[in-house]
Structure formats: structure tokens, C-alpha cells
Design an enzyme around this catalytic site. Structure first.
Site, PDB file in Angstrom:
ATOM      1  CE  LYS A 196      -4.116  -1.997   0.190  1.00  0.00           C
ATOM      2  NZ  LYS A 196      -5.115  -1.840  -0.878  1.00  0.00           N
TER       3      LYS A 196
ATOM      4  CD  GLU B 255     -10.162   3.752   0.351  1.00  0.00           C
ATOM      5  OE1 GLU B 255     -10.021   4.978   0.235  1.00  0.00           O
ATOM      6  OE2 GLU B 255      -9.435   2.947  -0.255  1.00  0.00           O
TER       7      GLU B 255
ATOM      8  CB  SER C 204      -0.188  -7.998  -1.052  1.00  0.00           C
ATOM      9  OG  SER C 204      -1.064  -8.775  -0.248  1.00  0.00           O
TER      10      SER C 204
HETATM   11  C1  LIG Z   1      -1.822  -6.749   2.683  1.00  0.00           C
HETATM   12  C2  LIG Z   1      -2.970  -6.482   1.762  1.00  0.00           C
HETATM   13  N1  LIG Z   1      -3.061  -7.174   0.607  1.00  0.00           N
HETATM   14  C3  LIG Z   1      -4.084  -6.984  -0.248  1.00  0.00           C
HETATM   15  C4  LIG Z   1      -5.090  -6.080   0.027  1.00  0.00           C
HETATM   16  C5  LIG Z   1      -6.223  -5.940  -0.941  1.00  0.00           C
HETATM   17  O1  LIG Z   1      -6.185  -4.763  -1.679  1.00  0.00           O
HETATM   18  P1  LIG Z   1      -5.787  -4.725  -3.200  1.00  0.00           P
HETATM   19  O2  LIG Z   1      -6.646  -5.709  -3.927  1.00  0.00           O
HETATM   20  O3  LIG Z   1      -6.032  -3.329  -3.612  1.00  0.00           O
HETATM   21  O4  LIG Z   1      -4.327  -5.099  -3.300  1.00  0.00           O
HETATM   22  C6  LIG Z   1      -5.046  -5.323   1.215  1.00  0.00           C
HETATM   23  C7  LIG Z   1      -6.086  -4.336   1.529  1.00  0.00           C
HETATM   24  O5  LIG Z   1      -6.182  -3.776   2.581  1.00  0.00           O
HETATM   25  C8  LIG Z   1      -3.955  -5.536   2.097  1.00  0.00           C
HETATM   26  O6  LIG Z   1      -3.855  -4.862   3.261  1.00  0.00           O
END
Ligand SMILES: Cc1ncc(COP(=O)(O)O)c(C=O)c1O
Length: 430
Positions: free
Chosen positions: A104, A126, A395
Site C-alpha cells: 500500500k 478509506e 502483498s
Molecule cells: C496486505 C494487503 N493485501 C491486499 C489487500 C487488498 O487490496 P488490493 O486488492 O487493492 O491489493 C489489502 C487491503 O487492505 C492488504 O492490506
């Protein structure tokens, strides 16, 4: 300088490949905004086009990513996980190693810089899992902006450690107490704030969704993930992967890692949604994988939403707060329709099982969101062979999920610790 220019040129070429001029991606996207926000969007479009050409902007952005966030993040060969399954070779892209523990921050830093370019003094955002809220609060602190974060009450309960950090980082956190009290409700509240504050305030949208140009902006700032991963796998293996897996909430980490591979048709791109309690349960957020999402317009854009026959948004559910969103990136909806991204879903049970395997084989603790990408890959792995290479985008890191995971694993020692702590607070309050 030349090094920044190269990274920026690669980011722009990669992100540009998915950005269409009118904000439509096939049948999805667009900009359905209240009249009062038209000037705010016009201002963002104008400045977004300007920063694309602004070398000084990208120099500062790339240096923040390198010296503040810690990029490039590694691509780790998961040798013990690979041995465990005895099939495809597994590599993990380590977005968990970004400062604040998730992908993020790539987007939050970029948009906070954009906010300053536009002369704004305040940002709003948000958040679902809280990672985008923490990233925005962090970027605001670093760049000297004030921050207000909207979060559904249900998500605040699930991710309270992130609420604590957002506040300590200087942000105001506002609880949203209606609807399913999750991400879509937090987005509605942030939009409501923005309508009366856009002259001083930029809305740092956290995912590749929302009205044009937000999906494009977020894709732009997240493209760095795939650019690095592609270079790293070529260096490690001398060839491209067979498949790339990413979890999909709104779609930012998935598009981040997918974009660089987008022109290579032989690389299969797999988006893993939240299967929650499974297909047919009505308790999930699998808009595409379960075939239940239907085209509609909400929150400023057209995409596949989980909705009832009257077009009312359904409540969604996932163990992972960050995947618990009712719509999906219009870019991903289009890529799915064109057959370029395959969608699958992982259930809560599969995710908890996958988490235990990853922790014990690799010593890694992925976020519950990211664990969906792993679980999706594990569900597919029996059809792969030793000549395949999988990249899984991790992620974010899982520290924030301690409460949910301890509950999911029914950990008695943890429960005893929580009781002890509660007793201490009660005794202190007397
Ligand atoms: C660690 C992590 N991965 C994935 C996501 C999902 O979001 P996005 O699909 O935008 O990557 C989030 C959302 O809060 C997150 O905190």
C-alpha cells in the site's frame, strides 16, 4: 538521475499499457461522480497528466521508495515450500518488506506527493485491513500533511492494531457505523467528506477502483512491483514465470504485479478472491471467481458488483478485511472478460491451512489477504510440474492479523494471555 529516469520510463510504459484515455476498460470503468466533485476530478486529471512528464517528481518518488520504503523488495526462492509440494518452483515477491508492511505504501507515497503538487494540506482515505490507512498516515506524516482515515466499525474490531498505529502516526480515525461496516461503507464516508473538503483535501484512494482516473493512478504507482519481479525472475531463472498469483480485494497489488507480464501471453495471471465460507454460502467476496458479480454502477464507476436483483449491494464477507469488498477493479473485470486474467477463490479454511504451511516451511507470516494468493496457488499446484515457475505476490505481512489468526487456530495460550491482560486493565481501572 538516469537511473530514476529508467525506472520512471518503465513504470509509465507498463502502466500506460492498461490505461485507456476515456477511463473505460472495455465495458467497465468510467466516471460517475456528483456534479460537485467534477472540479476535483478535473484538477486530479490535469495534475496526474503533468506529473507523468515531470522528471523531478519521479526522482523524488523513486528515492522515497528506495531510501524510505526499502525498495526493491526481494523475490525470494521458496525452496522448502517448493520441496513440500514437489511440483512447480515457487518464488515469493516480498511486498511485506516495504516500510509499513504492505504494497500500500507505493501508492500512498505517490498520491501524497500528488496532493502536495496540487497544493492540498490534508489527505483522507478509506481502509479495510488498515494497511492503506497506516500507509496514508505514514505518508502524510513524512510529507507534512494532515490525515483523516475512514474505517468500518467491523474492520476496526478485526484490525485494531492498525487503528492504534494510525492514531499514533497522527491521523484521525473515524469509525463508520452503518451498512456492513466494512470497506464499501468507509469509501462512502470518505466521498462524503471529500464533497465538502476538496479545496484543501486530496482523497488518497487505496485501490485500483473508483472513478477515473483513480484506477489508472493506483496502477501507475503499483506498477513498480511487477517491473522488479520480472527483472528479478529473469536474473534468477533466465526466463519468465509460468504463472503469477495475487490476491484481489479492489485490485491494486494484483495489477501492480500483473502489469509487467501483461504483454507476455504465455505467463498466466491468476487473481485470487475471498471465497469466505464458499460458493453458494452468500458469505464471500468472490465477485468474478464464483460468477456472481453483475455489472452495475456504484461508488463512481462501473464494474462487477455483488448485488441483489434490485441492484442493492449485497453484504460481503471474508476472514481477510482487505478482501472484503463488494466490487472489483474495472481493469481486472475487463482483463477477466478478455481472458487475460484467470480468477479463482480461496475459502477461509483453505487460507488458514495455507498459512500454517507457509509459516512452518518458509518462516514467513503473510497477511491473511496475501495468504489467499498462496492458497490459490496451492489449490492449483497438483496440475503443475517441476518445469513450471510460480510467482506469488506476498502483498503484506501478517502481524496485524494476530487476533484473527489466534482465534482461527483456537490458540489457548493466546486466549489466556488476553484474559490476563484484560484483568490487568480492569484492576488498573478500579
Ligand atoms: C496486505 C494487503 N493485501 C491486499 C489487500 C487488498 O487490496 P488490493 O486488492 O487493492 O491489493 C489489502 C487491503 O487492505 C492488504 O492490506
Amino acid at each position: 538521475m538516469s537511473e530514476y529516469k529508467t525506472i520512471f520510463q518503465t513504470i509509465s510504459a507498463t502502466a500506460e499499457a492498461v490505461v485507456e484515455d476515456n477511463g473505460y476498460y472495455g465495458n467497465y470503468g468510467g466516471s460517475f461522480i456528483p456534479e460537485i466533485l467534477v472540479p476535483a476530478f478535473a484538477e486530479i486529471k490535469e495534475h496526474f497528466e503533468a506529473i507523468k512528464q515531470d522528471e523531478a517528481f519521479w526522482k523524488e518518488y523513486c528515492s522515497l521508495l528506495a531510501d524510505y520504503s526499502g525498495r526493491p523488495t526481494p523475490l525470494t526462492y521458496a525452496d522448502r515450500l517448493t520441496d513440500y509440494f514437489g511440483r512447480a518452483k515457487i518464488y515469493i515477491k516480498r511486498e511485506d518488506l516495504n516500510h509499513t508492511g504492505a504494497h500500500k505504501l507505493n501508492n500512498a507515497l505517490g498520491q501524497a506527493m500528488l496532493a502536495k503538487k496540487m497544493g492540498k494540506t490534508r489527505v483522507i482515505a478509506e481502509t479495510g485491513a488498515g494497511q492503506h490507512g497506516v500507509a496514508t498516515a505514514t505518508a502524510a506524516a513524512k510529507l507534512g500533511l494532515s490525515a483523516t482515515i475512514y474505517m468500518g466499525r467491523e474492520d476496526m474490531e478485526r484490525q485494531y492494531s492498525n487503528v492504534f498505529w494510525m492514531k499514533r502516526l497522527g491521523a484521525e480515525v473515524i469509525a463508520v457505523d452503518y451498512g456492513s461496516r466494512t470497506l464499501k461503507d468507509a469509501i462512502n464516508e470518505a466521498l462524503r467528506d471529500w464533497v465538502s473538503s476538496f479545496e484543501t483535501t486530496h482523497y488518497v484512494l487505496g485501490t485500483a477502483s473508483g472513478a477515473h482516473p483513480f484506477p489508472a493512478i493506483v496502477s501507475y504507482f503499483q506498477a513498480v512491483i511487477g517491473i522488479e519481479a520480472k527483472e528479478q525472475i529473469l536474473r534468477a531463472e533466465g526466463r519468465l514465470p509460468s504463472r503469477v498469483y495475487a490476491c484481489v480485494g479492489g485490485g491494486s497489488n494484483a495489477l501492480g504485479v500483473f502489469q509487467a507480464f501483461y504483454p507476455h501471453d504465455d505467463v498466466e495471471l491468476v487473481g485470487v478472491e475471498a471465497g469466505g465460507q464458499g460458493k453458494g454460502s452468500g458469505r464471500h467476496a468472490a465477485r468474478i471467481a464464483y460468477g456472481e458479480g453483475r455489472a452495475g454502477v456504484a461508488q463512481g464507476f462501473k464494474t462487477l458488483f455483488l448485488q441483489n436483483n434490485d441492484g442493492q449491494m449485497n453484504d460481503t464477507y471474508s476472514l481477510a478485511a482487505g478482501l472484503d469488498y463488494v466490487g472489483v477493479s474495472p481493469i481486472l473485470a475487463d482483463l477477466s472478460e478478455r481472458g487475460r486474467v484467470r480468477f479463482t477463490a480461496a475459502t477461509d479454511t483453505e487460507v488458514v491451512e495455507a498459512l500454517e504451511i507457509i509459516m512452518k516451511t518458509e518462516g514467513l507470516i503473510p497477511a491473511l489477504e496475501s495468504t489467499h494468493a498462496f492458497a490459490g496457488a496451492f489449490n492449483d499446484i497438483t496440475e503443475s510440474s517441476g518445469s513450471d515457475i510460480f510467482i506469488i505476490n506476498m502483498s503484506g505481512r501478517g502481524d496485524k492479523d494476530i487476533f484473527n489468526v489466534a482465534e482461527g487456530l483456537n490458540d489457548d495460550e493466546w486466549k489466556a494471555f488476553i484474559r490476563r491482560k484484560a484483568r490487568q486493565f480492569e484492576d488498573g481501572a478500579r
